[in-house]
Scaffold this active site. Structure first.
Site, PDB file in Angstrom:
ATOM      1  N   GLY A  16       0.831  -1.198   0.000  1.00 17.74           N
ATOM      2  CA  GLY A  16       0.000   0.000   0.000  1.00 17.74           C
ATOM      3  C   GLY A  16       0.868   1.251   0.000  1.00 17.74           C
ATOM      4  O   GLY A  16       2.102   1.173   0.107  1.00 17.74           O
ATOM      5  N   GLN A  17       0.237   2.420  -0.136  1.00 20.87           N
ATOM      6  CA  GLN A  17       1.050   3.621  -0.306  1.00 20.87           C
ATOM      7  C   GLN A  17       1.873   3.956   0.940  1.00 20.87           C
ATOM      8  O   GLN A  17       3.054   4.298   0.833  1.00 20.87           O
ATOM      9  CB  GLN A  17       0.223   4.813  -0.797  1.00 20.87           C
ATOM     10  CG  GLN A  17      -1.011   5.130  -0.015  1.00 20.87           C
ATOM     11  CD  GLN A  17      -1.762   6.340  -0.587  1.00 20.87           C
ATOM     12  OE1 GLN A  17      -1.253   7.083  -1.431  1.00 20.87           O
ATOM     13  NE2 GLN A  17      -2.974   6.553  -0.122  1.00 20.87           N
ATOM     14  N   ALA A  67      -4.724  -2.126   6.078  1.00 17.83           N
ATOM     15  CA  ALA A  67      -6.125  -1.891   6.410  1.00 17.83           C
ATOM     16  C   ALA A  67      -7.001  -2.210   5.218  1.00 17.83           C
ATOM     17  O   ALA A  67      -6.535  -2.217   4.071  1.00 17.83           O
ATOM     18  CB  ALA A  67      -6.340  -0.426   6.822  1.00 17.83           C
ATOM     19  N   TYR A  68      -8.254  -2.453   5.501  1.00 12.01           N
ATOM     20  CA  TYR A  68      -9.295  -2.498   4.463  1.00 12.01           C
ATOM     21  C   TYR A  68      -9.680  -1.043   4.261  1.00 12.01           C
ATOM     22  O   TYR A  68     -10.318  -0.434   5.120  1.00 12.01           O
ATOM     23  CB  TYR A  68     -10.457  -3.341   4.970  1.00 12.01           C
ATOM     24  CG  TYR A  68     -11.575  -3.558   3.969  1.00 12.01           C
ATOM     25  CD1 TYR A  68     -11.845  -4.821   3.467  1.00 12.01           C
ATOM     26  CD2 TYR A  68     -12.381  -2.496   3.552  1.00 12.01           C
ATOM     27  CE1 TYR A  68     -12.883  -5.033   2.563  1.00 12.01           C
ATOM     28  CE2 TYR A  68     -13.412  -2.696   2.649  1.00 12.01           C
ATOM     29  CZ  TYR A  68     -13.652  -3.959   2.163  1.00 12.01           C
ATOM     30  OH  TYR A  68     -14.681  -4.161   1.275  1.00 12.01           O
ATOM     31  N   THR A  69      -9.251  -0.439   3.138  1.00 21.19           N
ATOM     32  CA  THR A  69      -9.398   1.012   2.961  1.00 21.19           C
ATOM     33  C   THR A  69     -10.459   1.417   1.934  1.00 21.19           C
ATOM     34  O   THR A  69     -10.601   2.600   1.629  1.00 21.19           O
ATOM     35  CB  THR A  69      -8.047   1.637   2.531  1.00 21.19           C
ATOM     36  OG1 THR A  69      -7.583   0.955   1.366  1.00 21.19           O
ATOM     37  CG2 THR A  69      -7.010   1.552   3.622  1.00 21.19           C
ATOM     38  N   ASP A 109      -9.478   9.834  10.015  1.00 27.34           N
ATOM     39  CA  ASP A 109     -10.434  10.906  10.327  1.00 27.34           C
ATOM     40  C   ASP A 109     -11.879  10.401  10.292  1.00 27.34           C
ATOM     41  O   ASP A 109     -12.769  11.032  10.853  1.00 27.34           O
ATOM     42  CB  ASP A 109     -10.264  12.060   9.334  1.00 27.34           C
ATOM     43  CG  ASP A 109     -10.346  11.628   7.884  1.00 27.34           C
ATOM     44  OD1 ASP A 109      -9.865  10.533   7.558  1.00 27.34           O
ATOM     45  OD2 ASP A 109     -10.900  12.389   7.051  1.00 27.34           O
ATOM     46  N   TYR A 140     -16.770   1.872   7.272  1.00 32.08           N
ATOM     47  CA  TYR A 140     -15.305   1.943   7.356  1.00 32.08           C
ATOM     48  C   TYR A 140     -14.882   2.607   8.675  1.00 32.08           C
ATOM     49  O   TYR A 140     -14.017   2.089   9.398  1.00 32.08           O
ATOM     50  CB  TYR A 140     -14.776   2.728   6.156  1.00 32.08           C
ATOM     51  CG  TYR A 140     -13.316   3.101   6.224  1.00 32.08           C
ATOM     52  CD1 TYR A 140     -12.320   2.139   6.113  1.00 32.08           C
ATOM     53  CD2 TYR A 140     -12.927   4.439   6.392  1.00 32.08           C
ATOM     54  CE1 TYR A 140     -10.967   2.491   6.173  1.00 32.08           C
ATOM     55  CE2 TYR A 140     -11.593   4.798   6.439  1.00 32.08           C
ATOM     56  CZ  TYR A 140     -10.618   3.826   6.332  1.00 32.08           C
ATOM     57  OH  TYR A 140      -9.286   4.180   6.386  1.00 32.08           O
ATOM     58  N   LYS A 144     -12.721   1.012  11.791  1.00 29.90           N
ATOM     59  CA  LYS A 144     -11.426   1.585  12.199  1.00 29.90           C
ATOM     60  C   LYS A 144     -11.462   1.996  13.676  1.00 29.90           C
ATOM     61  O   LYS A 144     -10.484   1.824  14.397  1.00 29.90           O
ATOM     62  CB  LYS A 144     -11.059   2.775  11.306  1.00 29.90           C
ATOM     63  CG  LYS A 144     -10.708   2.404   9.870  1.00 29.90           C
ATOM     64  CD  LYS A 144      -9.397   1.622   9.745  1.00 29.90           C
ATOM     65  CE  LYS A 144      -8.169   2.468  10.001  1.00 29.90           C
ATOM     66  NZ  LYS A 144      -6.903   1.710   9.763  1.00 29.90           N
TER      67      LYS A 144
HETATM   68  N1  LIG Z   1      -5.744   6.530   2.089  1.00 30.24           N
HETATM   69  C1  LIG Z   1      -6.295   7.444   2.871  1.00 30.24           C
HETATM   70  O1  LIG Z   1      -6.813   8.459   2.385  1.00 30.24           O
HETATM   71  C2  LIG Z   1      -6.298   7.281   4.362  1.00 30.24           C
HETATM   72  C3  LIG Z   1      -6.925   8.267   5.138  1.00 30.24           C
HETATM   73  C4  LIG Z   1      -6.940   8.135   6.516  1.00 30.24           C
HETATM   74  C5  LIG Z   1      -6.327   7.051   7.116  1.00 30.24           C
HETATM   75  N2  LIG Z   1      -5.745   6.090   6.344  1.00 30.24           N
HETATM   76  C6  LIG Z   1      -5.150   4.934   7.025  1.00 30.24           C
HETATM   77  O2  LIG Z   1      -3.759   4.939   6.746  1.00 30.24           O
HETATM   78  C7  LIG Z   1      -3.292   3.582   6.697  1.00 30.24           C
HETATM   79  C8  LIG Z   1      -2.537   3.362   5.394  1.00 30.24           C
HETATM   80  O3  LIG Z   1      -3.423   3.577   4.314  1.00 30.24           O
HETATM   81  P1  LIG Z   1      -2.949   3.563   2.783  1.00 30.24           P
HETATM   82  O4  LIG Z   1      -3.470   4.791   2.170  1.00 30.24           O
HETATM   83  O5  LIG Z   1      -1.503   3.242   2.690  1.00 30.24           O
HETATM   84  O6  LIG Z   1      -3.819   2.340   2.268  1.00 30.24           O
HETATM   85  P2  LIG Z   1      -3.638   1.405   0.988  1.00 30.24           P
HETATM   86  O7  LIG Z   1      -2.756   2.060  -0.012  1.00 30.24           O
HETATM   87  O8  LIG Z   1      -5.011   0.978   0.621  1.00 30.24           O
HETATM   88  O9  LIG Z   1      -2.845   0.170   1.586  1.00 30.24           O
HETATM   89  C9  LIG Z   1      -3.435  -0.700   2.516  1.00 30.24           C
HETATM   90  C10 LIG Z   1      -2.732  -2.016   2.392  1.00 30.24           C
HETATM   91  O10 LIG Z   1      -3.322  -2.919   3.352  1.00 30.24           O
HETATM   92  C11 LIG Z   1      -3.315  -4.179   2.772  1.00 30.24           C
HETATM   93  N3  LIG Z   1      -4.288  -5.096   3.365  1.00 30.24           N
HETATM   94  C12 LIG Z   1      -5.620  -5.171   3.148  1.00 30.24           C
HETATM   95  N4  LIG Z   1      -6.131  -6.196   3.839  1.00 30.24           N
HETATM   96  C13 LIG Z   1      -5.098  -6.783   4.489  1.00 30.24           C
HETATM   97  C14 LIG Z   1      -4.967  -7.884   5.350  1.00 30.24           C
HETATM   98  N5  LIG Z   1      -6.024  -8.651   5.679  1.00 30.24           N
HETATM   99  N6  LIG Z   1      -3.756  -8.184   5.856  1.00 30.24           N
HETATM  100  C15 LIG Z   1      -2.665  -7.465   5.518  1.00 30.24           C
HETATM  101  N7  LIG Z   1      -2.710  -6.412   4.678  1.00 30.24           N
HETATM  102  C16 LIG Z   1      -3.925  -6.073   4.188  1.00 30.24           C
HETATM  103  C17 LIG Z   1      -3.628  -3.976   1.308  1.00 30.24           C
HETATM  104  O11 LIG Z   1      -3.131  -5.088   0.620  1.00 30.24           O
HETATM  105  P3  LIG Z   1      -3.483  -5.403  -0.899  1.00 30.24           P
HETATM  106  O12 LIG Z   1      -2.563  -4.496  -1.671  1.00 30.24           O
HETATM  107  O13 LIG Z   1      -3.146  -6.847  -1.020  1.00 30.24           O
HETATM  108  O14 LIG Z   1      -4.941  -5.094  -1.057  1.00 30.24           O
HETATM  109  C18 LIG Z   1      -2.901  -2.680   1.008  1.00 30.24           C
HETATM  110  O15 LIG Z   1      -1.627  -2.921   0.447  1.00 30.24           O
HETATM  111  C19 LIG Z   1      -4.529   2.709   6.899  1.00 30.24           C
HETATM  112  O16 LIG Z   1      -4.635   2.377   8.268  1.00 30.24           O
HETATM  113  C20 LIG Z   1      -5.683   3.613   6.529  1.00 30.24           C
HETATM  114  O17 LIG Z   1      -6.861   3.241   7.193  1.00 30.24           O
HETATM  115  C21 LIG Z   1      -5.698   6.189   4.983  1.00 30.24           C
END
Ligand SMILES: NC(=O)c1ccc[n+]([C@@H]2O[C@H](COP(=O)([O-])OP(=O)(O)OC[C@H]3O[C@@H](n4cnc5c(N)ncnc54)[C@H](OP(=O)(O)O)[C@@H]3O)[C@@H](O)[C@H]2O)c1
Length: 326
Positions: A16-17, A67-69, A109, A140, A144
């Site tokens: 993930g990012q 996370a499940y995002t 958030d 979601y 969380k």
């Molecule tokens: N993106 C946003 O705007 C945002 C905003 C607020 C908070 N956050 C939080 O910031 C954190 C990082 O988010 P991100 O933007 O980097 O999200 P992301 O790019 O969607 O990456 C999340 C990663 O989690 C993996 N994942 C999903 N289910 C899983 C499981 N059962 N076991 C292990 N890995 C699993 C996914 O794997 P796959 O690649 O295999 O699907 C994905 O690579 C998360 O906690 C998210 O809730 C994100």
């Protein structure tokens, strides 16, 4: 962990990012590598894979970026999101606690209701603090919040870091990241459309993933040097200032040399989504500063860095602008 050495870090969600950037930034920030593992190696829904990944890598710190995002997907299948974001986080917290591993868990958030505090003007309303009431309006957000509570319940020394509106921008394709994010999407739409309409009545804190990773590693490094102790705290960490999605889209257009007036404002009602988006989720950085940590820069400065990223600039100069959405 306060002997000044760079601690061994394991980042989950490595494809993930945020997981990707934790891996990349740990080399320059700490001089050591964080190991970022994908779901194939550490699946939060599988306690045995959590145990074997922790035993194999023997980290001193775990940063949970997995996370499940999929916000709309969670609305349709809350059980699937809960299995990862709540039950999976609890399993990870238990496994870390039992091994004496420091856990930093990322949250969102979306744990807030999205209402403007006091019903005031979102342009000036006070930014949200960790102690403000959490009343998620989406599946979601509920999952969380349940994850935060589960982690703190089984392992009270966990640090929760809530962030918001995370983007990497167009360089994500060169970095091998799947999917897209808002900034990347705006860059693509600028090429495809003469005008576009973007929601202008939702306020938040745009957050550049590279800066987010840098600040999280600052937390780990500072603790290792004994500068502070953030165990058991819930903190907010997001880009400085506030913006609407329309502000962010116009800023993207400006930075890539396009006319920002081609982005037209619209209301949430005109752009309905399966899961309701928060009208207000601006995060205050006061809790982060109070620990003694360096907050993030203003979101406009960080957006400029994202657009000026040398990988993306090189891609653009080659005329190679294709991403998965093209
Ligand atoms: N993106 C946003 O705007 C945002 C905003 C607020 C908070 N956050 C939080 O910031 C954190 C990082 O988010 P991100 O933007 O980097 O999200 P992301 O790019 O969607 O990456 C999340 C990663 O989690 C993996 N994942 C999903 N289910 C899983 C499981 N059962 N076991 C292990 N890995 C699993 C996914 O794997 P796959 O690649 O295999 O699907 C994905 O690579 C998360 O906690 C998210 O809730 C994100």
């Amino acid at each position: 962990m306060s002997d000044g050495r760079s601690p061994r870090i394991l980042a989950t969600g490595g494809r993930g990012q945020l997981g990707h950037h934790l891996d990349e930034h740990s080399r320059s920030r700490l001089g050591g590598g964080a190991v970022a593992v994908g779901r194939d190696e550490l699946d939060l829904t599988d306690p045995a894979s959590i145990a074997s990944a922790l035993d194999r890598h023997a980290p001193e710190v775990v940063i949970n970026a997995a996370a499940y995002t999929d916000v709309d997907g969670a609305e349709a299948d809350e059980a699937a999101a809960h299995a990862v974001n709540a039950e999976g986080v609890e399993s990870l917290a238990v496994a870390c606690r039992d091994r004496g591993i420091r856990l930093i868990h990322l949250s969102t958030d979306y744990v807030f209701s999205g209402e403007v505090p006091g019903g005031g003007d979102p342009a000036t309303a006070p930014a949200l603090e960790p102690h403000d009431p959490t009343e998620p309006a989406t599946a979601y957000g509920r999952t969380k919040l349940a994850g935060e509570q589960a982690a703190l319940s089984v392992y009270p020394e966990t640090t929760i870091v809530r962030t918001a509106w995370v983007y990497t921008g167009p360089v994500r394709h060169g970095q091998g990241l799947r999917g897209s994010d808002f900034v990347d999407t705006m860059v693509r739409l600028e090429r495809e459309r003469e005008t576009l309409t973007v929601v202008d009545d939702q306020w938040g804190s745009p957050t550049y993933t590279a800066s987010l990773a840098d600040r999280l590693l600052g937390l780990v490094g500072g603790e290792a040097r004994g500068e502070f102790d953030a165990r058991g705290l819930t903190l907010h960490l997001a880009g400085g200032g506030r913006a609407t999605w329309c502000d962010l889209a116009r800023a993207v257009f400006t930075w890539i040399g396009a006319d920002p007036e081609r982005v037209r404002p619209c209301t949430t009602e005109e752009f309905p989504r399966p899961a309701p988006r928060p009208a207000f989720s601006v995060l205050s950085d006061a809790s982060w500063r109070a620990v003694g940590l360096v907050p993030m820069e203003g979101w406009r400065q960080d957006l400029a860095r994202a657009i000026a990223h040398e990988g993306w600039v090189a891609q653009r100069e080659r005329g190679d602008l294709r991403g998965p959405g093209s």
